[in-house]
Design an enzyme around this catalytic site. Sequence first.
Site, PDB file in Angstrom:
ATOM      1  N   ALA A 268     -11.801   2.086   4.397  1.00 25.40           N
ATOM      2  CA  ALA A 268     -10.723   1.421   3.658  1.00 25.40           C
ATOM      3  C   ALA A 268     -10.156   2.321   2.861  1.00 25.40           C
ATOM      4  O   ALA A 268     -10.322   3.364   2.693  1.00 25.40           O
ATOM      5  CB  ALA A 268     -11.343   0.297   2.730  1.00 25.40           C
ATOM      6  N   HIS A 269      -9.014   1.642   2.033  1.00 27.74           N
ATOM      7  CA  HIS A 269      -8.157   2.239   1.385  1.00 27.74           C
ATOM      8  C   HIS A 269      -8.755   3.190   0.178  1.00 27.74           C
ATOM      9  O   HIS A 269      -9.605   2.688  -0.379  1.00 27.74           O
ATOM     10  CB  HIS A 269      -7.043   1.293   0.708  1.00 27.74           C
ATOM     11  CG  HIS A 269      -7.227   0.289  -0.113  1.00 27.74           C
ATOM     12  ND1 HIS A 269      -6.507  -0.915  -0.368  1.00 27.74           N
ATOM     13  CD2 HIS A 269      -8.437  -0.164  -0.640  1.00 27.74           C
ATOM     14  CE1 HIS A 269      -7.189  -1.742  -1.019  1.00 27.74           C
ATOM     15  NE2 HIS A 269      -8.323  -1.276  -1.370  1.00 27.74           N
ATOM     16  N   ASN A 270      -8.062   4.246  -0.153  1.00 26.75           N
ATOM     17  CA  ASN A 270      -8.816   5.166  -1.377  1.00 26.75           C
ATOM     18  C   ASN A 270      -9.857   5.555  -1.036  1.00 26.75           C
ATOM     19  O   ASN A 270     -10.642   6.124  -2.422  1.00 26.75           O
ATOM     20  CB  ASN A 270      -8.243   4.457  -2.699  1.00 26.75           C
ATOM     21  CG  ASN A 270      -6.932   4.271  -2.722  1.00 26.75           C
ATOM     22  OD1 ASN A 270      -6.360   3.012  -2.955  1.00 26.75           O
ATOM     23  ND2 ASN A 270      -5.976   5.113  -3.057  1.00 26.75           N
TER      24      ASN A 270
ATOM     25  N   GLN B  36       0.941  -1.125   0.099  1.00 29.77           N
ATOM     26  CA  GLN B  36       0.122   0.011   0.105  1.00 29.77           C
ATOM     27  C   GLN B  36       0.831   1.159  -0.119  1.00 29.77           C
ATOM     28  O   GLN B  36       1.543   1.568   1.148  1.00 29.77           O
ATOM     29  CB  GLN B  36      -0.881  -0.020   1.094  1.00 29.77           C
ATOM     30  CG  GLN B  36      -1.802  -1.126   1.421  1.00 29.77           C
ATOM     31  CD  GLN B  36      -2.717  -1.422   0.087  1.00 29.77           C
ATOM     32  OE1 GLN B  36      -3.923  -0.723   0.248  1.00 29.77           O
ATOM     33  NE2 GLN B  36      -2.485  -2.356  -0.743  1.00 29.77           N
TER      34      GLN B  36
END
Length: 349
Positions: free
Chosen positions: A244-246, A203
Amino acid sequence: MKTLTPCAFTLGELAERLKARLVGDSNHRVTGLATLLDAGPNDITFLANKTYLKHLPETRAAAVLVHPAHGADAPCARLELENPYLGYAELSRLFDPLAGQATEGVHPSAVVAESAHLGARVSVGPQCVIESGAVIGDGCVIGAGCIVGADSEIGADTRLHAHVTLYHGVSVGRRGILHSGCVIGADGFGFAHDGHGWHKIAQLGGVILGDDVEIGSCSSIDRGALGDTLIGNDVKIDSQVQIAHNVQIGDHSALAGCVGIAGSTRVGRHCMLGGGVGLSGHLTICDGVQVTGMSLVTNSIHEPGVYSSGTGAMPNALWRKNAVRFKQLDDLAKRLTRLERETSDAGKS
């Protein structure tokens, strides 16, 4: 709760601070803030919900914060303004026992890298770790046991309560409040499967929090896979929320406890997500959307409004019957369509 340091304000001072109309003695001093029923002769109280109007004549408070329409019912001095709830919010900060309690300087047990930069009036508590390249703005308070990762930045006048963890490359805006146990910048949930097992995807992005963001205890905001996870200005995030990511959250939005948002979903400005709401990944939620508690959103929302999907609690026996009927809905719909078609054909003949 007793305050750590006693506060005292005259009603005149409070009226000026709140821009309220004072009816009563401007020199009378109050030392506490309490509910209508709990307030004593040294307290100021407030009426922000009409449900509690019945308690107003009974209050023993020295003064009450109230809408002008209800001022005549107050048995004491009163501060009148159009939005008593906003006035209460201002009073709560004035009587906050944490206000001004932090001691400037770095505790001897803290570990601060030589390349880290600390601004003026910064407080770093016991057992903190400030890693290389970190930048902490003026007036920040870093509570006991916090970790500020390498090359992270914290804007001026932000408070990290005890045991907050910022991973590397995280940016926190000004006047933020991060509560104990929250984790900002951990790896997003990214893995590739080869048919036999999982392979981790590094990540490489970060997390950027805007100004005036508050994050509740034990919440987690993951770093982006490539680009950054973005949280806008004045966003309020409750405890035990997973982002969560993004993911992107627009300015002035609020997320209640146990919300979960899957990767790459975009939430607009002025949105409100009730407790336990789940958003699937790669969705777009437009500005001005409210999702009620325990709802699951699996498609993008392009029109502002209130959305729900959870069903309310009911007696178990009734729920079991309804659960069976849910399973029959598709068959019933097909039968209804067939019946409508047959009726239409019969009408034509």
